[in-house]
Design an enzyme around this catalytic site. Structure first.
Site, mmCIF file in Angstrom:
data_model
loop_
_atom_site.group_PDB
_atom_site.id
_atom_site.type_symbol
_atom_site.label_atom_id
_atom_site.label_comp_id
_atom_site.label_asym_id
_atom_site.label_seq_id
_atom_site.Cartn_x
_atom_site.Cartn_y
_atom_site.Cartn_z
ATOM 1 N N GLY A 1 1.885 -13.594 7.485
ATOM 2 C CA GLY A 1 1.445 -12.482 8.325
ATOM 3 C C GLY A 1 2.578 -11.554 8.725
ATOM 4 N N SER B 1 3.646 -9.178 6.658
ATOM 5 C CA SER B 1 3.448 -7.957 5.879
ATOM 6 C C SER B 1 4.367 -7.798 4.681
ATOM 7 C CB SER B 1 3.605 -6.729 6.770
ATOM 8 O OG SER B 1 2.411 -6.491 7.366
ATOM 9 N N GLU C 1 -2.957 -0.197 -1.058
ATOM 10 C CA GLU C 1 -3.522 -1.497 -0.628
ATOM 11 C C GLU C 1 -5.059 -1.414 -0.550
ATOM 12 O OE1 GLU C 1 -1.459 -4.222 1.049
ATOM 13 O OE2 GLU C 1 -3.232 -5.444 1.389
ATOM 14 N N ASP D 1 0.984 -1.618 9.196
ATOM 15 C CA ASP D 1 2.046 -2.310 8.451
ATOM 16 C C ASP D 1 2.868 -1.345 7.607
ATOM 17 O OD1 ASP D 1 0.757 -4.417 9.598
ATOM 18 O OD2 ASP D 1 -0.159 -5.152 7.754
HETATM 19 C C1 GLA Z 1 -3.302 -6.779 9.215
HETATM 20 C C2 GLA Z 1 -3.572 -5.350 8.746
HETATM 21 C C3 GLA Z 1 -3.179 -4.344 9.816
HETATM 22 C C4 GLA Z 1 -3.789 -4.697 11.169
HETATM 23 C C5 GLA Z 1 -3.544 -6.167 11.500
HETATM 24 C C6 GLA Z 1 -4.277 -6.586 12.748
HETATM 25 O O1 GLA Z 1 -1.915 -6.981 9.343
HETATM 26 O O2 GLA Z 1 -2.868 -5.077 7.563
HETATM 27 O O3 GLA Z 1 -3.565 -3.052 9.411
HETATM 28 O O4 GLA Z 1 -5.137 -4.371 11.219
HETATM 29 O O5 GLA Z 1 -3.955 -7.020 10.445
HETATM 30 O O6 GLA Z 1 -3.758 -5.938 13.855
#
Ligand code: GLA
Length: 387
Positions: free
Chosen positions: A125, A127, A161, A173
């Site tokens: 998580g 990114s 994406e 992100d």
């Molecule tokens: C993921 C998505 C983001 C956001 C988060 C939750 O990371 O890529 O765009 O929505 O979840 O905050």
């Protein structure tokens, strides 16, 4: 022998394969302090780029071939620049998605050679996917001199994406990947797409991530479902309040008027998203006053909302957050990102990190028979050229 830095290793690999010196770009992962599942509701988020990153080594070619090499997976993918096609291997799609967007916008790309790799843990998580997309968009813009501005790069990476990889993520992100600023969190207004920096550097407190090591398969289907539930709620509210175009335009009082008018689940989702926007704004005020105790309390409340009302947490995340309570050296803790696994984000006094991490790791192993990892992160700059 002196230990080589990761970007040096990637540059060396490039030189060995292609026999020329590449451009090297660093593209970071991110944390988000508060403001979760608010970006696609046009709300506020408060992310920061971190010291874990993907590094790209790239040179342009004179023909139309693209050679992609994943340093970490030791795998290669080749494609014709005008024909990026979805790959079952998955990892090339994050890169080809960017090429696809540039093609769609009419930019005249040549082929390129690329070796990339990094230390952002996958599935945690943080990114890594936005780091690949943002990083490649930034690098191609640079080597081909397209002159695309930063905000356009962000949107292009997000569309890569959404359209090529097929994940309907919001803009947070990719935005923080490009705009991140050392020592600062960014308050992004996802409606106007403006941002403001807030210093986030404390002598005695660090941002610590505890990685559950799980990534439940529900994540992407439930993510899309939450988006739909929120937009269903916003549409219903708009029938009464015409000025409402998204949950961002809804106040806490307004959403409460709809408690019995909306489907129970839809109401809970909307209530969370509306409260979270307000929470973030209040939390920023505390940050300006350097009141981390109050800021951390908002993080705990966010976790409660994500777990009870938005229902995107899981037992592993809930457990890790629970373990931090009642320790005065821990100011705040909550699940971070999309949910259903990944990391919790915690604010912990430096002299307590080692002990807390040790205890949490042992207890977590006993409870779930899983190894929780600890990452102590520093806020670093957004995507930038190293060489
Ligand atoms: C993921 C998505 C983001 C956001 C988060 C939750 O990371 O890529 O765009 O929505 O979840 O905050």
């Amino acid at each position: 022998m002196i230990d080589m830095l990761l970007h040096e290793k990637i540059g060396k690999k490039f030189l060995e394969i292609f026999n020329e010196n590449p451009f090297i770009v660093r593209s970071p992962g991110r944390v988000n302090l508060i403001g979760e599942h608010t970006d696609y509701n046009n709300g506020f988020v408060l992310p920061a780029a971190i010291d874990k990153a993907i590094y790209f080594a790239i040179t342009p070619r004179s023909d139309n071939l693209c050679k992609l090499i994943s340093y970490d997976l030791n795998d290669t993918h080749e494609f014709e620049i005008s024909k990026p096609e979805f790959s079952d291997k998955h990892w090339p799609n994050y890169l080809m998605g960017v090429v696809d967007q540039l093609n769609k916008k009419g930019f005249k790309l040549k082929g390129f050679n690329c070796v990339f790799g990094g230390d952002i843990p996958i599935g945690a998580g943080l990114s890594s996917s936005a780091a690949i997309e943002g990083g490649l968009a930034f690098t191609l813009n640079h080597i081909f001199n397209f002159g695309i501005d930063k905000l356009e790069l962000v949107k292009l990476a997000q569309r890569a994406e959404n359209e090529f990889v097929g994940v309907k993520c919001g803009i947070m992100d990719q935005y923080i990947n490009i705009f991140g600023h050392k020592g600062n969190v960014l308050r992004i207004d996802c409606r106007s797409l403006e941002y403001e920096y807030f210093p986030f550097e404390f002598d005695n407190v660090s941002i610590v991530l505890f990685d559950t090591g799980v990534s439940h398969s529900l994540a992407s289907s439930e993510y899309n479902k939450r988006r739909m539930e929120c937009s269903e709620g916003a549409n219903a509210i708009k029938k009464v309040y015409n000025e409402v175009n998204s949950l961002r335009d809804v106040s806490v009082e307004m959403v409460n008027e709809f408690k019995t008018k909306l489907d129970t689940v839809v109401f809970k989702r909307c209530k969370y998203a509306v409260e979270e926007n307000k929470r973030l704004l209040d939390a920023c005020e505390k940050l300006v006053r350097k009141d981390l105790v109050a800021f951390g309390n908002y993080m705990y409340r966010t976790h409660m909302g994500l777990s009870d009302d938005y229902e995107v947490s899981c037992k592993e995340l809930d457990y890790l957050v629970e373990q931090t309570k009642d320790n005065p050296k821990i100011y705040g803790s909550r699940m971070m990102g999309g949910g259903f696994g990944g990391c919790t984000i915690n604010l912990i006094e430096n002299d307590a990190i080692e002990e807390v991490s040790k205890k949490i790791t042992i207890d977590y192993k006993k409870k779930f028979n899983l190894d929780a990892k600890t990452y102590v992160t520093k806020i670093n700059s957004g995507t930038s050229i190293i060489k």
